[in-house]
Design a protein around this motif. Structure first.
Motif, PDB file in Angstrom:
ATOM      1  N   LEU A 111       0.853  -1.179   0.000  1.00 49.30           N
ATOM      2  CA  LEU A 111       0.000   0.000   0.000  1.00 49.30           C
ATOM      3  C   LEU A 111       0.895   1.237   0.000  1.00 49.30           C
ATOM      4  O   LEU A 111       1.833   1.316   0.778  1.00 49.30           O
ATOM      5  CB  LEU A 111      -0.901   0.036   1.241  1.00 49.30           C
ATOM      6  CG  LEU A 111      -2.076  -0.913   1.279  1.00 49.30           C
ATOM      7  CD1 LEU A 111      -2.771  -0.850   2.636  1.00 49.30           C
ATOM      8  CD2 LEU A 111      -3.069  -0.609   0.182  1.00 49.30           C
ATOM      9  N   ILE A 112       0.607   2.166  -0.885  1.00 55.51           N
ATOM     10  CA  ILE A 112       1.325   3.440  -0.927  1.00 55.51           C
ATOM     11  C   ILE A 112       0.295   4.529  -0.641  1.00 55.51           C
ATOM     12  O   ILE A 112      -0.522   4.848  -1.495  1.00 55.51           O
ATOM     13  CB  ILE A 112       1.993   3.682  -2.300  1.00 55.51           C
ATOM     14  CG1 ILE A 112       2.980   2.570  -2.625  1.00 55.51           C
ATOM     15  CG2 ILE A 112       2.681   5.050  -2.319  1.00 55.51           C
ATOM     16  CD1 ILE A 112       3.569   2.647  -4.024  1.00 55.51           C
ATOM     17  N   LYS A 113       0.306   5.026   0.612  1.00 55.15           N
ATOM     18  CA  LYS A 113      -0.678   6.021   1.045  1.00 55.15           C
ATOM     19  C   LYS A 113      -2.099   5.551   0.754  1.00 55.15           C
ATOM     20  O   LYS A 113      -2.935   6.309   0.287  1.00 55.15           O
ATOM     21  CB  LYS A 113      -0.395   7.376   0.403  1.00 55.15           C
ATOM     22  CG  LYS A 113       0.926   7.971   0.825  1.00 55.15           C
ATOM     23  CD  LYS A 113       1.143   9.345   0.246  1.00 55.15           C
ATOM     24  CE  LYS A 113       2.492   9.872   0.711  1.00 55.15           C
ATOM     25  NZ  LYS A 113       2.788  11.184   0.203  1.00 55.15           N
ATOM     26  N   GLY A 114      -2.355   4.277   1.014  1.00 55.26           N
ATOM     27  CA  GLY A 114      -3.677   3.701   0.826  1.00 55.26           C
ATOM     28  C   GLY A 114      -3.948   3.169  -0.574  1.00 55.26           C
ATOM     29  O   GLY A 114      -4.943   2.488  -0.802  1.00 55.26           O
ATOM     30  N   ILE A 115      -3.077   3.501  -1.531  1.00 56.70           N
ATOM     31  CA  ILE A 115      -3.261   3.054  -2.910  1.00 56.70           C
ATOM     32  C   ILE A 115      -2.805   1.602  -3.030  1.00 56.70           C
ATOM     33  O   ILE A 115      -1.703   1.244  -2.599  1.00 56.70           O
ATOM     34  CB  ILE A 115      -2.491   3.964  -3.892  1.00 56.70           C
ATOM     35  CG1 ILE A 115      -3.078   5.369  -3.841  1.00 56.70           C
ATOM     36  CG2 ILE A 115      -2.534   3.397  -5.309  1.00 56.70           C
ATOM     37  CD1 ILE A 115      -2.282   6.407  -4.592  1.00 56.70           C
ATOM     38  N   LYS A 116      -3.667   0.786  -3.604  1.00 59.57           N
ATOM     39  CA  LYS A 116      -3.393  -0.640  -3.727  1.00 59.57           C
ATOM     40  C   LYS A 116      -2.345  -0.907  -4.810  1.00 59.57           C
ATOM     41  O   LYS A 116      -2.404  -0.331  -5.883  1.00 59.57           O
ATOM     42  CB  LYS A 116      -4.686  -1.400  -4.019  1.00 59.57           C
ATOM     43  CG  LYS A 116      -5.429  -0.925  -5.245  1.00 59.57           C
ATOM     44  CD  LYS A 116      -6.823  -1.499  -5.312  1.00 59.57           C
ATOM     45  CE  LYS A 116      -7.657  -0.981  -6.422  1.00 59.57           C
ATOM     46  NZ  LYS A 116      -7.207  -0.011  -7.337  1.00 59.57           N
ATOM     47  N   VAL A 117      -1.402  -1.768  -4.489  1.00 59.73           N
ATOM     48  CA  VAL A 117      -0.366  -2.150  -5.445  1.00 59.73           C
ATOM     49  C   VAL A 117      -0.316  -3.676  -5.485  1.00 59.73           C
ATOM     50  O   VAL A 117       0.109  -4.321  -4.528  1.00 59.73           O
ATOM     51  CB  VAL A 117       1.029  -1.587  -5.055  1.00 59.73           C
ATOM     52  CG1 VAL A 117       2.079  -2.019  -6.073  1.00 59.73           C
ATOM     53  CG2 VAL A 117       0.992  -0.072  -4.922  1.00 59.73           C
ATOM     54  N   TYR A 118      -0.807  -4.229  -6.594  1.00 59.35           N
ATOM     55  CA  TYR A 118      -0.781  -5.679  -6.815  1.00 59.35           C
ATOM     56  C   TYR A 118       0.288  -6.000  -7.854  1.00 59.35           C
ATOM     57  O   TYR A 118       0.735  -5.129  -8.589  1.00 59.35           O
ATOM     58  CB  TYR A 118      -2.131  -6.168  -7.363  1.00 59.35           C
ATOM     59  CG  TYR A 118      -3.275  -6.027  -6.394  1.00 59.35           C
ATOM     60  CD1 TYR A 118      -3.520  -6.994  -5.429  1.00 59.35           C
ATOM     61  CD2 TYR A 118      -4.122  -4.931  -6.457  1.00 59.35           C
ATOM     62  CE1 TYR A 118      -4.578  -6.881  -4.555  1.00 59.35           C
ATOM     63  CE2 TYR A 118      -5.183  -4.801  -5.573  1.00 59.35           C
ATOM     64  CZ  TYR A 118      -5.407  -5.777  -4.632  1.00 59.35           C
ATOM     65  OH  TYR A 118      -6.455  -5.649  -3.758  1.00 59.35           O
ATOM     66  N   ASP A 119       0.645  -7.273  -7.940  1.00 60.13           N
ATOM     67  CA  ASP A 119       1.457  -7.719  -9.063  1.00 60.13           C
ATOM     68  C   ASP A 119       0.493  -7.954 -10.226  1.00 60.13           C
ATOM     69  O   ASP A 119      -0.724  -7.749 -10.102  1.00 60.13           O
ATOM     70  CB  ASP A 119       2.270  -8.969  -8.715  1.00 60.13           C
ATOM     71  CG  ASP A 119       1.414 -10.167  -8.326  1.00 60.13           C
ATOM     72  OD1 ASP A 119       0.178 -10.154  -8.517  1.00 60.13           O
ATOM     73  OD2 ASP A 119       1.983 -11.144  -7.832  1.00 60.13           O
ATOM     74  N   GLU A 120       1.011  -8.375 -11.355  1.00 58.08           N
ATOM     75  CA  GLU A 120       0.188  -8.502 -12.556  1.00 58.08           C
ATOM     76  C   GLU A 120      -0.982  -9.481 -12.375  1.00 58.08           C
ATOM     77  O   GLU A 120      -2.116  -9.182 -12.764  1.00 58.08           O
ATOM     78  CB  GLU A 120       1.063  -8.930 -13.732  1.00 58.08           C
ATOM     79  CG  GLU A 120       0.409  -8.759 -15.064  1.00 58.08           C
ATOM     80  CD  GLU A 120       1.399  -8.907 -16.200  1.00 58.08           C
ATOM     81  OE1 GLU A 120       1.169  -9.797 -17.033  1.00 58.08           O
ATOM     82  OE2 GLU A 120       2.378  -8.139 -16.262  1.00 58.08           O
ATOM     83  N   ALA A 121      -0.727 -10.628 -11.775  1.00 55.62           N
ATOM     84  CA  ALA A 121      -1.811 -11.596 -11.551  1.00 55.62           C
ATOM     85  C   ALA A 121      -2.856 -11.015 -10.602  1.00 55.62           C
ATOM     86  O   ALA A 121      -4.067 -11.175 -10.812  1.00 55.62           O
ATOM     87  CB  ALA A 121      -1.245 -12.903 -10.997  1.00 55.62           C
ATOM     88  N   GLY A 122      -2.396 -10.323  -9.574  1.00 54.35           N
ATOM     89  CA  GLY A 122      -3.312  -9.680  -8.632  1.00 54.35           C
ATOM     90  C   GLY A 122      -4.124  -8.581  -9.297  1.00 54.35           C
ATOM     91  O   GLY A 122      -5.309  -8.401  -9.008  1.00 54.35           O
ATOM     92  N   ASP A 123      -3.486  -7.825 -10.206  1.00 48.35           N
ATOM     93  CA  ASP A 123      -4.198  -6.773 -10.942  1.00 48.35           C
ATOM     94  C   ASP A 123      -5.307  -7.364 -11.810  1.00 48.35           C
ATOM     95  O   ASP A 123      -6.407  -6.817 -11.873  1.00 48.35           O
ATOM     96  CB  ASP A 123      -3.237  -5.971 -11.819  1.00 48.35           C
ATOM     97  CG  ASP A 123      -2.472  -4.912 -11.049  1.00 48.35           C
ATOM     98  OD1 ASP A 123      -3.017  -4.367 -10.072  1.00 48.35           O
ATOM     99  OD2 ASP A 123      -1.327  -4.601 -11.453  1.00 48.35           O
ATOM    100  N   LYS A 124      -5.030  -8.467 -12.465  1.00 47.60           N
ATOM    101  CA  LYS A 124      -6.052  -9.096 -13.301  1.00 47.60           C
ATOM    102  C   LYS A 124      -7.230  -9.556 -12.443  1.00 47.60           C
ATOM    103  O   LYS A 124      -8.389  -9.305 -12.792  1.00 47.60           O
ATOM    104  CB  LYS A 124      -5.455 -10.262 -14.096  1.00 47.60           C
ATOM    105  CG  LYS A 124      -4.568  -9.804 -15.241  1.00 47.60           C
ATOM    106  CD  LYS A 124      -3.814 -10.932 -15.897  1.00 47.60           C
ATOM    107  CE  LYS A 124      -4.701 -11.903 -16.607  1.00 47.60           C
ATOM    108  NZ  LYS A 124      -3.958 -12.952 -17.311  1.00 47.60           N
ATOM    109  N   ALA A 125      -6.938 -10.189 -11.324  1.00 50.28           N
ATOM    110  CA  ALA A 125      -8.003 -10.661 -10.431  1.00 50.28           C
ATOM    111  C   ALA A 125      -8.789  -9.475  -9.867  1.00 50.28           C
ATOM    112  O   ALA A 125     -10.028  -9.507  -9.823  1.00 50.28           O
ATOM    113  CB  ALA A 125      -7.406 -11.499  -9.299  1.00 50.28           C
ATOM    114  N   MET A 126      -8.087  -8.429  -9.457  1.00 48.89           N
ATOM    115  CA  MET A 126      -8.752  -7.276  -8.867  1.00 48.89           C
ATOM    116  C   MET A 126      -9.571  -6.505  -9.899  1.00 48.89           C
ATOM    117  O   MET A 126     -10.653  -6.008  -9.587  1.00 48.89           O
ATOM    118  CB  MET A 126      -7.721  -6.355  -8.211  1.00 48.89           C
ATOM    119  CG  MET A 126      -8.343  -5.270  -7.382  1.00 48.89           C
ATOM    120  SD  MET A 126      -9.374  -5.984  -6.068  1.00 48.89           S
ATOM    121  CE  MET A 126      -9.797  -4.521  -5.210  1.00 48.89           C
TER     122      MET A 126
END
Length: 135
Positions: free
Chosen positions: A26-41
């Protein structure tokens, strides 16, 4: 319908997603996923937008580390892919982040236009595409 929802708290409160996947960072509350996590999210976000708004086409995108995730969901299809540009939200490379964002917008709109023209064959020709028939 598409909404800009960068924080994990907004995903919970605005989209009513009770238990979103835990981001890598988390960067100041902003979600940071890896590529697989981004696709799922992106899929979770698009489904939430569709459910909340009762729209015909919902778009979910999120991009942390990697190419980011793009999901376009209709009553008939669930389409998930990535941008064509690698970037890392944790690095200070605003040009790469801008390129990835621009590419993601263009790709999402291209998918929507192809869907509206009932051109699934062209969508299937995209690299890194997942298409699931619904219903």
């Amino acid at each position: 319908c598409s909404l800009f929802i960068p924080t994990i708290e907004a995903v919970k409160k605005v989209l009513n997603v009770e238990n979103p996947p835990k981001p890598k960072k988390l960067i100041k509350g902003i979600k940071v996923y890896d590529e697989a996590g981004d696709k799922a999210m992106s899929k979770i976000m698009a489904n939430a937008v569709k459910e909340l708004s009762d729209c015909d086409i919902a778009i979910g995108t999120t991009a942390g580390i990697g190419r980011g995730g793009i999901s376009v969901i209709t009553d008939t299809y669930e389409i998930t892919t990535t941008t064509d540009v690698y970037a890392d939200l944790c690095e200070k490379d605003s040009e790469k982040l801008f390129q990835r964002s621009e590419n993601g917008i263009e790709k999402a709109l291209e998918i929507v236009l192809l869907l509206l023209n009932d051109d699934l064959d062209n969508i299937e020709s995209f690299e890194n595409i997942e298409i699931t028939a619904i219903g």
